[in-house]
Design an enzyme around this catalytic site. Sequence first.
Site, PDB file in Angstrom:
ATOM      1  N   ASN A   9       0.869  -1.186   0.000  1.00  0.00           N
ATOM      2  CA  ASN A   9       0.000   0.000   0.000  1.00  0.00           C
ATOM      3  C   ASN A   9       0.906   1.236   0.000  1.00  0.00           C
ATOM      4  OD1 ASN A   9      -1.842   2.019   0.465  1.00  0.00           O
ATOM      5  ND2 ASN A   9      -2.295   1.416   2.585  1.00  0.00           N
ATOM      6  N   LYS A  11       0.088   4.237  -0.253  1.00  0.00           N
ATOM      7  CA  LYS A  11      -0.600   5.407   0.335  1.00  0.00           C
ATOM      8  C   LYS A  11      -0.434   6.635  -0.568  1.00  0.00           C
ATOM      9  CE  LYS A  11       0.159   3.393   4.852  1.00  0.00           C
ATOM     10  NZ  LYS A  11      -0.109   3.498   6.258  1.00  0.00           N
ATOM     11  N   HIS A  95      -9.633   0.782   4.825  1.00  0.00           N
ATOM     12  CA  HIS A  95      -8.371   0.985   5.550  1.00  0.00           C
ATOM     13  C   HIS A  95      -8.639   1.896   6.749  1.00  0.00           C
ATOM     14  CE1 HIS A  95      -4.288   2.276   6.449  1.00  0.00           C
ATOM     15  NE2 HIS A  95      -3.868   1.217   5.760  1.00  0.00           N
ATOM     16  N   GLU A  97      -7.105   4.321   7.912  1.00  0.00           N
ATOM     17  CA  GLU A  97      -6.922   5.755   7.638  1.00  0.00           C
ATOM     18  C   GLU A  97      -8.178   6.320   6.976  1.00  0.00           C
ATOM     19  OE1 GLU A  97      -3.197   5.414   5.564  1.00  0.00           O
ATOM     20  OE2 GLU A  97      -2.228   4.837   7.436  1.00  0.00           O
ATOM     21  N   GLU A 167      -5.548  -5.411  10.619  1.00  0.00           N
ATOM     22  CA  GLU A 167      -4.597  -4.332  10.826  1.00  0.00           C
ATOM     23  C   GLU A 167      -4.907  -3.610  12.134  1.00  0.00           C
ATOM     24  OE1 GLU A 167      -2.620  -3.115   6.919  1.00  0.00           O
ATOM     25  OE2 GLU A 167      -4.344  -1.820   7.188  1.00  0.00           O
ATOM     26  N   GLY A 173       1.908   2.185  10.830  1.00  0.00           N
ATOM     27  CA  GLY A 173       2.793   3.339  10.677  1.00  0.00           C
ATOM     28  C   GLY A 173       3.459   3.771  11.978  1.00  0.00           C
ATOM     29  N   SER A 213       3.092  -2.196  10.475  1.00  0.00           N
ATOM     30  CA  SER A 213       4.549  -2.123  10.665  1.00  0.00           C
ATOM     31  C   SER A 213       5.271  -3.421  10.289  1.00  0.00           C
ATOM     32  CB  SER A 213       4.889  -1.706  12.097  1.00  0.00           C
ATOM     33  OG  SER A 213       4.381  -0.410  12.354  1.00  0.00           O
TER      34      SER A 213
HETATM   35  C1  PEP Z   1      -0.949  -0.094   5.858  1.00  0.00           C
HETATM   36  O1  PEP Z   1      -0.862   0.949   5.240  1.00  0.00           O
HETATM   37  O2  PEP Z   1      -1.895  -0.849   5.642  1.00  0.00           O
HETATM   38  C2  PEP Z   1       0.076  -0.421   6.860  1.00  0.00           C
HETATM   39  C3  PEP Z   1      -0.044  -1.535   7.520  1.00  0.00           C
HETATM   40  O3  PEP Z   1       1.085   0.491   7.037  1.00  0.00           O
HETATM   41  P1  PEP Z   1       2.507   0.208   7.761  1.00  0.00           P
HETATM   42  O4  PEP Z   1       3.043  -1.077   7.190  1.00  0.00           O
HETATM   43  O5  PEP Z   1       3.345   1.399   7.419  1.00  0.00           O
HETATM   44  O6  PEP Z   1       2.225   0.092   9.222  1.00  0.00           O
END
Ligand code: PEP
Length: 253
Positions: A9, A11, A95, A97, A167, A173, A213
Amino acid sequence: MRTPIIAGNWKMNKTIPEAIELANSLKREFLDIQGVEVVICPPFTALSEVFEILNSSNIKLGAQNMSCQEEGAFTGEVSAKMLRDAGCQFVILGHSERRQYFFETDNLINNKIKAALKNNLTPIVCVGETLDERENEKTFDVIQTQISGVLKDIKAVDLEKIIFAYEPVWAIGTGKNATSAQAEEVHKFIRSFLKKCYNEETANAVRIQYGGSVKPENFSELISQEDIDGALVGGASLQMEAFVKIVKQCLAS
Ligand code: PEP
């Protein structure tokens, strides 16, 4: 046997030339990759150019969001049909976010899933609890509510086409990943909830990614868990070497 799936992803990162450069590097690494499905999800603006590059490879293209509407007066929105047109086979939906900053609800995500399926796009549907919810021992309630909401009126034949991404919001992040035991506990819960709502065979076929992460330093333990079928990778998917290592760990597991 579930084929593992790693999705990157990106982003809101990468201009078109930067996206082309990263896609070309990944194509060199994974031209004929087999045994693991690799998907990259660039921003909308770079989808068509990246598709041109991936077209002759085994890497697949995904988008990060879409409208639940088919077409019409919805300024600023992008439809499932447009994503297909740009070469996408996958779309990330719900997601955290989008839930947090754009107030997406389970009901809206449910409508987006239906629109994606209708247009032959594979939805990668995100669920996960906040830190506060985990600390108050609400993780399973939250996950169950999200899954029931996003799957409203979805039949078993369609469930098989959906990929889930667990997640935990506190791990996205932040550099703080769930331990493999914490992640596996929730993945197992999701699968058993799907068994209860649908049937054993379908639930066993559904792929559940972990996201939060993920990096080469923590992924091999996560992917060795029985119910973890891959990863949705944010930050580390922007770094070619890290993403390549994560995919290779998946192959080795
Ligand atoms: C994501 O964007 O779905 C995500 C898990 O980000 P990160 O790996 O940076 O935590």
